[in-house]
Design a protein around this motif. Structure first.
Motif, PDB file in Angstrom:
ATOM      1  N   GLY A  77       0.781  -1.237   0.000  1.00 65.73           N
ATOM      2  CA  GLY A  77       0.000   0.000   0.000  1.00 65.73           C
ATOM      3  C   GLY A  77       0.804   1.274   0.000  1.00 65.73           C
ATOM      4  N   MET A  78       2.119   1.186  -0.071  1.00 65.98           N
ATOM      5  CA  MET A  78       2.946   2.386  -0.119  1.00 65.98           C
ATOM      6  C   MET A  78       3.209   2.768  -1.570  1.00 65.98           C
ATOM      7  SD  MET A  78       5.518   1.633   3.076  1.00 65.98           S
ATOM      8  CE  MET A  78       5.570   3.302   3.668  1.00 65.98           C
ATOM      9  N   ARG A  79       3.772   3.957  -1.773  1.00 66.35           N
ATOM     10  CA  ARG A  79       4.124   4.440  -3.120  1.00 66.35           C
ATOM     11  C   ARG A  79       5.603   4.814  -3.133  1.00 66.35           C
ATOM     12  NH1 ARG A  79       0.003   5.236  -6.664  1.00 66.35           N
ATOM     13  NH2 ARG A  79      -2.056   5.020  -5.739  1.00 66.35           N
ATOM     14  N   ALA A 102       6.814  -5.837 -13.113  1.00 68.13           N
ATOM     15  CA  ALA A 102       6.092  -5.689 -14.382  1.00 68.13           C
ATOM     16  C   ALA A 102       5.006  -6.739 -14.577  1.00 68.13           C
ATOM     17  CB  ALA A 102       7.084  -5.752 -15.547  1.00 68.13           C
ATOM     18  N   LYS A 103       5.079  -7.845 -13.844  1.00 64.29           N
ATOM     19  CA  LYS A 103       4.163  -8.971 -14.091  1.00 64.29           C
ATOM     20  C   LYS A 103       3.046  -9.114 -13.062  1.00 64.29           C
ATOM     21  CE  LYS A 103       6.824 -10.668 -17.482  1.00 64.29           C
ATOM     22  NZ  LYS A 103       7.915  -9.669 -17.456  1.00 64.29           N
ATOM     23  N   TRP A 104       3.224  -8.487 -11.911  1.00 64.84           N
ATOM     24  CA  TRP A 104       2.355  -8.785 -10.767  1.00 64.84           C
ATOM     25  C   TRP A 104       0.882  -8.514 -11.065  1.00 64.84           C
ATOM     26  CZ3 TRP A 104       5.344 -10.952  -7.021  1.00 64.84           C
ATOM     27  CH2 TRP A 104       4.688 -11.385  -5.865  1.00 64.84           C
ATOM     28  N   HIS A 105       0.593  -7.358 -11.644  1.00 63.92           N
ATOM     29  CA  HIS A 105      -0.788  -6.977 -11.936  1.00 63.92           C
ATOM     30  C   HIS A 105      -1.452  -8.019 -12.835  1.00 63.92           C
ATOM     31  CE1 HIS A 105      -4.117  -4.142 -12.438  1.00 63.92           C
ATOM     32  NE2 HIS A 105      -4.072  -4.366 -13.741  1.00 63.92           N
ATOM     33  N   TYR A 106      -0.719  -8.500 -13.836  1.00 63.43           N
ATOM     34  CA  TYR A 106      -1.252  -9.479 -14.784  1.00 63.43           C
ATOM     35  C   TYR A 106      -1.418 -10.854 -14.128  1.00 63.43           C
ATOM     36  CZ  TYR A 106      -1.430 -12.569 -18.863  1.00 63.43           C
ATOM     37  OH  TYR A 106      -1.791 -13.516 -19.771  1.00 63.43           O
ATOM     38  N   MET A 107      -0.415 -11.274 -13.377  1.00 65.03           N
ATOM     39  CA  MET A 107      -0.426 -12.621 -12.793  1.00 65.03           C
ATOM     40  C   MET A 107      -1.547 -12.809 -11.782  1.00 65.03           C
ATOM     41  SD  MET A 107       3.701 -13.109 -12.390  1.00 65.03           S
ATOM     42  CE  MET A 107       3.549 -14.318 -11.089  1.00 65.03           C
ATOM     43  N   GLN A 112      -3.971  -7.126  -7.618  1.00 66.98           N
ATOM     44  CA  GLN A 112      -2.883  -6.490  -6.888  1.00 66.98           C
ATOM     45  C   GLN A 112      -2.126  -5.555  -7.823  1.00 66.98           C
ATOM     46  OE1 GLN A 112      -0.841  -9.950  -4.933  1.00 66.98           O
ATOM     47  NE2 GLN A 112      -1.255  -8.733  -3.113  1.00 66.98           N
ATOM     48  N   GLN A 113      -1.623  -4.465  -7.254  1.00 69.59           N
ATOM     49  CA  GLN A 113      -0.935  -3.448  -8.043  1.00 69.59           C
ATOM     50  C   GLN A 113       0.413  -3.122  -7.426  1.00 69.59           C
ATOM     51  OE1 GLN A 113      -4.156  -0.684  -7.529  1.00 69.59           O
ATOM     52  NE2 GLN A 113      -4.922  -1.001  -9.608  1.00 69.59           N
ATOM     53  N   VAL A 114       1.314  -2.624  -8.261  1.00 70.60           N
ATOM     54  CA  VAL A 114       2.650  -2.254  -7.806  1.00 70.60           C
ATOM     55  C   VAL A 114       2.899  -0.788  -8.158  1.00 70.60           C
ATOM     56  CG1 VAL A 114       5.113  -2.803  -7.888  1.00 70.60           C
ATOM     57  CG2 VAL A 114       3.430  -4.622  -8.204  1.00 70.60           C
TER      58      VAL A 114
END
Length: 357
Positions: A77-79, A102-107, A112-114
């Motif tokens: 949850g941090m930026r 680069a892959k987390w959102h898709y996987m 989940q977002q980065v």
């Protein structure tokens, strides 16, 4: 009336980081040299004192591990804004950037977002040599899931940084070291940028110059001198490396007779210019009426020697020569290049630039 402030590119980045730290309490600014007395060309000056050592902090020389920590912080949850300084150092964190961020959102099906920004610096200066002056933007731009931007103007540096920090997925923010001292207008009331599209820096009717990062400044120099000889060049800044704004280039070519010169601050074999040409021809096969030209660095490592560097880096002179050759005006090349010549070494943007920081 809108208030447009004049500031350098480096000051614009510092302003954006300051404003973002105030807006996003979950933001961290971390990286090699962030609290150093030189404060990364002044771009982090005073931020540690203003926001505290828990939000603005240095990091150990452990790029891969620290990138992983920042990815974890973003997932929590941090930026984070992670500063690697040289893009060369980001090579040590390629696994984390490519296989995780680069892959987390898709996987995870978008659940989940980065929200991670990685600041890196490219470009030459003061004999930095083959391991500290590389331009590896094309390598990272070909990674699906990773946004790559290279703003050229102070205004774009400010707004792109704010937009990158607000973005919920990873952004590689690339700064050319020779841009930090260049002044420009910053309109803080401007709408939030979308991290997309080329910027029209100069309108023209005779030829299109599509340039990347600092080569956009060189293209403007060439266009200014060419105008005194009656040649009207249009200059596009390809500020978003992924995805490339092919449509703006095609629209420009429709005005300029299908004549195109691309200028990139990278070796020819690693140039985004090839990608731009490929996409342009596939999407608009009839847009080019002449064989285009690509101005880029030679295909060998960056020299450390100032004397060798003078023969390595192309600039406004090479751009102007390509334009005159395409317009069948070779008789003007000598006089135009004489007008563009500088007595500074090719490794020094101005006389105040005397060190790596």
């Amino acid at each position: 009336m809108r208030d447009v402030s004049m500031m350098t590119y480096g000051e614009a980045i510092r302003e954006a980081l300051d404003d973002a730290l105030a807006k996003f309490p979950e933001m961290l600014l971390i990286g090699e040299g962030v609290p150093d007395p030189k404060t990364i060309f002044g771009t982090t000056q005073g931020l540690r004192e203003k926001y505290g050592a828990e939000r603005v902090l240095d990091m150990p020389l452990a790029e891969n591990g620290m990138t992983g920590i920042c990815i974890g912080a973003a997932l929590a949850g941090m930026r984070p804004v992670l500063v690697h300084q040289r893009i060369d150092f980001a090579l040590l964190s390629v696994d984390q950037l490519v296989n995780n961020a680069a892959k987390w959102h898709y996987m995870f099906d978008g659940q989940q977002q980065v929200p991670l920004v990685i600041r890196v610096i490219i470009g030459r200066g003061w004999g930095q040599g083959p391991q500290h002056s590389q331009s590896l933007q094309a390598m990272f731009a070909q990674v699906p899931g990773l946004k790559v931007v290279m703003p050229t103007t102070a205004g774009d540096a400010y707004h792109f940084m704010l937009a990158a920090i607000a973005d919920n997925n990873p952004v590689l923010f690339i700064e050319h070291r020779w841009l930090h001292h260049i002044q420009g207008g910053v309109d803080k009331q401007q709408m939030l940028s979308t991290l997309s599209g080329a910027a029209l820096l100069r309108q023209g009717a005779d030829i299109t110059l599509a340039a990347f990062s600092h080569m956009s400044i060189e293209a403007l120099k060439a266009a200014t001198v060419l105008a005194s000889y009656g040649i009207d060049a249009e200059v596009l800044d390809m500020r978003c490396v992924s995805a490339l704004d092919v449509e703006s280039v095609a629209a420009s070519l429709a005005k300029t007779g299908g004549r195109l010169v691309i200028a990139d601050c990278a070796p020819e074999m690693a140039s985004m210019g090839h990608q731009l040409l490929s996409k342009l021809v596939l999407a608009h096969p009839n847009s080019l009426q002449q064989v285009p030209r690509l101005i880029a660095y030679p295909n060998h490592p960056v020299p450390t020697s100032h004397f060798a560097a003078n023969h390595y880096y192309p600039g406004a002179e090479q751009i102007a020569s390509a334009v005159l050759d395409m317009l069948d005006k070779p008789e003007l090349i000598e006089s135009v290049n004489r007008d563009l010549q500088s007595d500074l070494p090719k490794d020094q943007p101005d006389r105040s630039f005397v060190g790596p920081f």
